[in-house]
Design a protein around this motif. Structure first.
Motif, PDB file in Angstrom:
ATOM      1  N   PRO A   1     -31.831 -40.458 -14.829  1.00 26.94           N
ATOM      2  CA  PRO A   1     -32.339 -38.957 -14.760  1.00 26.94           C
ATOM      3  C   PRO A   1     -32.503 -37.261 -14.609  1.00 26.94           C
ATOM      4  O   PRO A   1     -32.550 -36.663 -14.889  1.00 26.94           O
TER       5      PRO A   1
ATOM      6  N   THR B   1     -29.476 -43.784  -9.902  1.00 30.86           N
ATOM      7  CA  THR B   1     -30.410 -44.725  -9.548  1.00 30.86           C
ATOM      8  C   THR B   1     -31.429 -44.043  -8.810  1.00 30.86           C
ATOM      9  O   THR B   1     -32.734 -44.250  -8.393  1.00 30.86           O
TER      10      THR B   1
ATOM     11  N   THR C   1     -33.984 -41.997  -9.711  1.00 30.12           N
ATOM     12  CA  THR C   1     -35.145 -43.006 -10.965  1.00 30.12           C
ATOM     13  C   THR C   1     -36.016 -43.086  -9.289  1.00 30.12           C
ATOM     14  O   THR C   1     -37.726 -43.404  -9.368  1.00 30.12           O
ATOM     15  N   TRP C   2     -35.865 -43.931  -8.521  1.00 29.23           N
ATOM     16  CA  TRP C   2     -36.243 -44.375  -7.605  1.00 29.23           C
ATOM     17  C   TRP C   2     -37.704 -43.732  -6.632  1.00 29.23           C
ATOM     18  O   TRP C   2     -38.248 -43.871  -6.768  1.00 29.23           O
TER      19      TRP C   2
ATOM     20  N   GLU D   1     -40.200 -42.413  -8.774  1.00 30.84           N
ATOM     21  CA  GLU D   1     -41.391 -43.972  -8.670  1.00 30.84           C
ATOM     22  C   GLU D   1     -42.202 -43.276  -7.722  1.00 30.84           C
ATOM     23  O   GLU D   1     -43.354 -43.610  -7.723  1.00 30.84           O
TER      24      GLU D   1
END
Length: 212
Positions: free
Chosen positions: A122, A154, A157-158, A161
Motif C-alpha cells: 500500500p 508487507t 500492510t501489517w 491491520e
C-alpha cells in the motif's frame, strides 16, 4: 507552492481530451485507481486502442467541442491535445464545471500535475519538480526504488491491520508512536527481507503483547 494530496478516485470520472501518447502515459497511472476513464478523441494511440478493447477505458470517438464535458460530470479533466488553444478552452470549461484540470503542454496553466510515482502497495511515493524537470523527478524516483522494498510494503500492510485495535490497546497517542518506532527499529524488517515472515510476525506480536 503546491499542496500535495493523494486522491481517492474510485468511481469518479476522469476525462482525457486527446488520445495520443501523452494521454496514454497519464492513463497508465490511473488504471489501478478505480476511476472511470473516458477518452474523447477522433483517434487513439495504439496503446489506448488496446486499453479500449480490454475495457479499461471508454472511448468517445469525437473531437472536443464547447459543452461536450458537461454530460460527463468529470472530477478530473486532462487537456492533452496537440493544440494549445484547444487545451486552454478545455481547461476553462472544466473549471466552470468544478473539475480540476491538468494541461499537458503547460503545467502552470493547470490545477495539478502528474508526479513521478513509485508504487509498493500500500505504499506510494510521488516526486514532483514543480514542472521544472520531470526527468529529474523520474531519475530520483528510480534511485529511491532500491531503498523501498517489498518488506516495507508487507510491514505497512501489517501495521495497517494493527492500527484499529491499537487505539484500544494503547489509548495514548504517545505510546502508540513509541510502539511504531520500536517496531521499525527492531529486527522485523530484517526478518521480512530474509523471507522469514513467520518469525517477523511472531516478533511483532510479541512486542505488541509486551507493550500493553
Amino acid at each position: 507552492m503546491n499542496y500535495p494530496v493523494s486522491l481517492n478516485l474510485r468511481g469518479k470520472t476522469c476525462v482525457f481530451v486527446g488520445g495520443g501518447a501523452v494521454a496514454a502515459r497519464k492513463i497508465n497511472g490511473l488504471l489501478h485507481t478505480g476511476a472511470s476513464i473516458v477518452v474523447m478523441s477522433p483517434a487513439l494511440d495504439e496503446n489506448l486502442q488496446n486499453r479500449n478493447m480490454s475495457g479499461s477505458l471508454h472511448w468517445l470517438q469525437q473531437r472536443w467541442s464547447p459543452g461536450s464535458l458537461l454530460p460527463l460530470a468529470p472530477a478530473l479533466v486532462f487537456a492533452a491535445t496537440n493544440d494549445a488553444g484547444v487545451n486552454r478552452e478545455v481547461a476553462e470549461e472544466a473549471r466552470q464545471l468544478g473539475a480540476l484540470v491538468n494541461v499537458a503542454d503547460d503545467g502552470q496553466a493547470g490545477d495539478f500535475g502528474s508526479m513521478a510515482v513509485l508504487r509498493r502497495p500500500p505504499l506510494l511515493v510521488a516526486l514532483d519538480s514543480g514542472g521544472s524537470s520531470p526527468a529529474l523527478a523520474r531519475w530520483l524516483r528510480d534511485r529511491i526504488a532500491c531503498c523501498i522494498r517489498e518488506e516495507h510494503a508487507t510491514l505497512a500492510t501489517w501495521l495497517g491491520e494493527l492500527r484499529p485495535g491499537l487505539r484500544t490497546a494503547l489509548p495514548q497517542q504517545e505510546r502508540r508512536q513509541a510502539f511504531y518506532r520500536e517496531i521499525l527499529e527492531s529486527d522485523v524488517l530484517a526478518l521480512l527481507g530474509s523471507d522469514r515472515e513467520e518469525e517477523a510476525r511472531s516478533l511483532m506480536n510479541s512486542m505488541l503483547e509486551n507493550s500493553r
